[in-house]
Design a protein around this motif. Structure first.
Motif, PDB file in Angstrom:
ATOM      1  N   VAL A 135       0.851  -1.184   0.000  1.00 55.08           N
ATOM      2  CA  VAL A 135       0.000   0.000   0.000  1.00 55.08           C
ATOM      3  C   VAL A 135       0.889   1.236   0.000  1.00 55.08           C
ATOM      4  CG1 VAL A 135      -1.795   1.267   1.218  1.00 55.08           C
ATOM      5  CG2 VAL A 135      -1.790  -1.243   1.265  1.00 55.08           C
ATOM      6  N   PRO A 136       0.790   2.089  -1.017  1.00 53.97           N
ATOM      7  CA  PRO A 136       1.634   3.289  -1.055  1.00 53.97           C
ATOM      8  C   PRO A 136       1.259   4.280   0.041  1.00 53.97           C
ATOM      9  CG  PRO A 136       0.012   3.343  -2.826  1.00 53.97           C
ATOM     10  CD  PRO A 136      -0.098   1.995  -2.189  1.00 53.97           C
ATOM     11  N   GLU A 137       2.189   5.145   0.361  1.00 53.95           N
ATOM     12  CA  GLU A 137       1.930   6.185   1.343  1.00 53.95           C
ATOM     13  C   GLU A 137       1.166   7.344   0.704  1.00 53.95           C
ATOM     14  OE1 GLU A 137       5.650   7.326   3.016  1.00 53.95           O
ATOM     15  OE2 GLU A 137       5.971   5.414   4.042  1.00 53.95           O
ATOM     16  N   GLY A 138       0.578   8.162   1.539  1.00 53.38           N
ATOM     17  CA  GLY A 138      -0.049   9.383   1.054  1.00 53.38           C
ATOM     18  C   GLY A 138      -1.488   9.247   0.597  1.00 53.38           C
ATOM     19  N   LEU A 139      -2.103   8.085   0.828  1.00 52.32           N
ATOM     20  CA  LEU A 139      -3.493   7.902   0.441  1.00 52.32           C
ATOM     21  C   LEU A 139      -4.426   8.486   1.503  1.00 52.32           C
ATOM     22  CD1 LEU A 139      -3.309   4.203  -0.809  1.00 52.32           C
ATOM     23  CD2 LEU A 139      -3.288   6.276  -2.218  1.00 52.32           C
ATOM     24  N   LYS A 140      -5.568   9.026   1.061  1.00 51.56           N
ATOM     25  CA  LYS A 140      -6.540   9.550   2.015  1.00 51.56           C
ATOM     26  C   LYS A 140      -7.218   8.411   2.760  1.00 51.56           C
ATOM     27  CE  LYS A 140      -8.680  13.086   3.846  1.00 51.56           C
ATOM     28  NZ  LYS A 140      -9.537  14.001   3.084  1.00 51.56           N
ATOM     29  N   TYR A 141      -7.511   7.337   2.045  1.00 52.22           N
ATOM     30  CA  TYR A 141      -8.058   6.123   2.641  1.00 52.22           C
ATOM     31  C   TYR A 141      -7.878   4.971   1.672  1.00 52.22           C
ATOM     32  CZ  TYR A 141     -12.276   7.203  -0.156  1.00 52.22           C
ATOM     33  OH  TYR A 141     -13.152   7.494  -1.176  1.00 52.22           O
ATOM     34  N   VAL A 142      -8.080   3.767   2.162  1.00 50.92           N
ATOM     35  CA  VAL A 142      -8.014   2.557   1.330  1.00 50.92           C
ATOM     36  C   VAL A 142      -9.361   1.857   1.415  1.00 50.92           C
ATOM     37  CG1 VAL A 142      -6.918   0.315   0.987  1.00 50.92           C
ATOM     38  CG2 VAL A 142      -5.526   2.302   1.645  1.00 50.92           C
ATOM     39  N   HIS A 143      -9.959   1.608   0.265  1.00 47.46           N
ATOM     40  CA  HIS A 143     -11.296   1.011   0.209  1.00 47.46           C
ATOM     41  C   HIS A 143     -11.203  -0.461  -0.185  1.00 47.46           C
ATOM     42  CE1 HIS A 143     -15.247  -0.078  -1.388  1.00 47.46           C
ATOM     43  NE2 HIS A 143     -15.752   0.951  -0.738  1.00 47.46           N
ATOM     44  N   LEU A 144     -12.021  -1.277   0.462  1.00 48.07           N
ATOM     45  CA  LEU A 144     -12.121  -2.691   0.088  1.00 48.07           C
ATOM     46  C   LEU A 144     -13.550  -3.179   0.304  1.00 48.07           C
ATOM     47  CD1 LEU A 144     -12.218  -4.574   2.929  1.00 48.07           C
ATOM     48  CD2 LEU A 144      -9.860  -3.777   3.034  1.00 48.07           C
ATOM     49  N   THR A 145     -13.897  -4.242  -0.385  1.00 48.39           N
ATOM     50  CA  THR A 145     -15.155  -4.961  -0.175  1.00 48.39           C
ATOM     51  C   THR A 145     -14.795  -6.243   0.553  1.00 48.39           C
ATOM     52  OG1 THR A 145     -16.025  -4.047  -2.235  1.00 48.39           O
ATOM     53  CG2 THR A 145     -17.201  -5.920  -1.275  1.00 48.39           C
ATOM     54  N   SER A 146     -15.220  -6.360   1.804  1.00 48.67           N
ATOM     55  CA  SER A 146     -14.693  -7.432   2.646  1.00 48.67           C
ATOM     56  C   SER A 146     -15.131  -8.821   2.198  1.00 48.67           C
ATOM     57  CB  SER A 146     -15.091  -7.200   4.107  1.00 48.67           C
ATOM     58  OG  SER A 146     -16.495  -7.117   4.239  1.00 48.67           O
ATOM     59  N   ASN A 147     -16.315  -8.912   1.597  1.00 51.15           N
ATOM     60  CA  ASN A 147     -16.821 -10.201   1.114  1.00 51.15           C
ATOM     61  C   ASN A 147     -17.516  -9.965  -0.221  1.00 51.15           C
ATOM     62  OD1 ASN A 147     -17.574 -13.159   1.822  1.00 51.15           O
ATOM     63  ND2 ASN A 147     -19.527 -12.251   1.210  1.00 51.15           N
ATOM     64  N   ASN A 148     -17.234 -10.826  -1.175  1.00 54.34           N
ATOM     65  CA  ASN A 148     -17.758 -10.638  -2.528  1.00 54.34           C
ATOM     66  C   ASN A 148     -18.802 -11.706  -2.832  1.00 54.34           C
ATOM     67  OD1 ASN A 148     -15.792  -8.440  -3.632  1.00 54.34           O
ATOM     68  ND2 ASN A 148     -14.501  -9.936  -2.594  1.00 54.34           N
TER      69      ASN A 148
END
Length: 353
Positions: A135-148
């Motif tokens: 994960v690069p630095e400087g991101l405002k947030y990291v989004h994921l979908t926990s279950n697909n």
């Protein structure tokens, strides 16, 4: 015969919750009014809201630094709601692209800021959860979908990052324990583990709000909704009431630790049969990526598909047809699915000729 609901959503609810919810449609707690007609400003509904929030905070150990909201519009509304509230045009949100819903969230987020797709399993038709990425630095947030739900994959653990995580947990919230401290926002449509369609649960860290430069419409401002206690406008009263009943049921079962053990036991039963039985094969690429909520599989011989579906339906198993983008079968085994329901499906598989 009562069918066994394996549908991906709207999904199975506990039998006791359905009984209580049905009674409240006639008469809510002896009030002489249906839950469908009580005012959202009434003491009766305020008690429902307060209990629902208290149960969420207790079961997930949610502190005062988070707001708990009951909103409308489903997770699809939160795809842009989160970006609108968190992301300035010059800022970047990181995304883990693991399915159709994360792809839609990416599209909506691009309306408000920049997107960095950190990892994606799209090239393999989303049949695994990426692991080898940084994960690069400087991101405002990291989004994921926990279950697909469509592809039968699930994050078993969550990425290490200095940025807060924003997660669509529509299909596995309250199914297991999670490290809440990693998350800035969690949102979830209720219609998998929490109740009927019509209400969306949002848990948002308050200190992340108020940093965007754009003006926000009142209805789309988390701060306004927190201040209004989810009643800035008329909320979905009945779905919130059923959510409260479902949260009571989760607590009665032993909370998230008990739910996690229950869900692991059910999933193991079904995956073991898929792995053992030469007439079936799973569609997920590796064991690490397998969902505990949505088990996807096919017949090894396509000619068996219709016959197996007919056999499952004859045994009372409803809603096991897979999504059109994957095919085959999908057994959704959310919190409310009893172990005996999964046993019924497994017995059909064992006896299928």
């Amino acid at each position: 015969m009562k069918k066994i609901n394996f549908s991906a959503g709207p999904a199975i609810l506990p039998a006791s919750v359905i009984t209580q919810a049905a009674a409240a449609v006639e008469n809510l707690d002896g009030s002489g009014l249906s839950v469908l007609e009580i005012s959202h400003r009434s003491d009766a509904f305020d008690a429902v809201l307060q209990e629902a929030e208290a149960l969420i905070r207790e079961l997930m150990n949610v502190g005062d630094e988070y707001g708990v909201l009951f909103l409308s519009g489903g997770a699809s509304t939160q795809f842009f709601y989160t970006a609108m509230n968190l992301l300035n045009p010059e800022e970047t949100a990181g995304f883990l692209d693991t399915g159709a819903w994360s792809a839609k969230a990416i599209k909506e987020t691009k309306l408000f800021g920049k997107v960095d797709i950190i990892a994606s399993s799209e090239a393999a038709n989303y049949n695994y959860i990426p692991r080898d990425y940084s994960v690069p630095e400087g991101l405002k947030y990291v989004h994921l979908t926990s279950n697909n739900t469509i592809f039968g994959t699930q994050f078993r653990d969550f990425p290490e990052t200095d940025a807060p995580l924003v997660a669509d947990m529509s299909s596995d919230i309250f199914s297991r324990r999670i490290p809440l401290e990693k998350f800035g926002i969690i949102y979830a449509g209720a219609q998998k583990n929490l109740g009927p369609a019509g209400v969306t649960l949002v848990i948002v860290r308050k200190d992340l709000l108020g940093t965007v430069q754009r003006p926000l419409p009142s209805m789309l401002d988390y701060r306004v909704q927190i201040k209004g206690g989810s009643t800035f406008n008329t909320p979905p009263v009945y779905p919130i009431y059923v959510m409260m009943l479902t949260l009571r049921w989760i607590k009665e079962q032993g909370g998230l630790e008990a739910m996690e053990k229950h869900n692991e036991r059910k999933a193991k039963l079904l995956y073991d049969e898929i792995d053992r039985n030469p007439r079936f094969e799973g569609t997920v690429a590796n064991e690490y990526s397998r969902s505990l909520m949505n088990v996807t599989f096919t017949c090894t011989d396509d000619a068996d598909t219709d016959a197996f579906l007919a056999a499952a339906e004859a045994a009372g198993c409803d809603g096991i047809t897979g999504h059109r983008s994957v095919g085959g079968f999908r057994a959704s085994i959310y919190n409310s699915m009893p172990y005996e329901g999964v046993e019924t499906l497994v017995n059909v598989m064992k006896n299928f000729k």
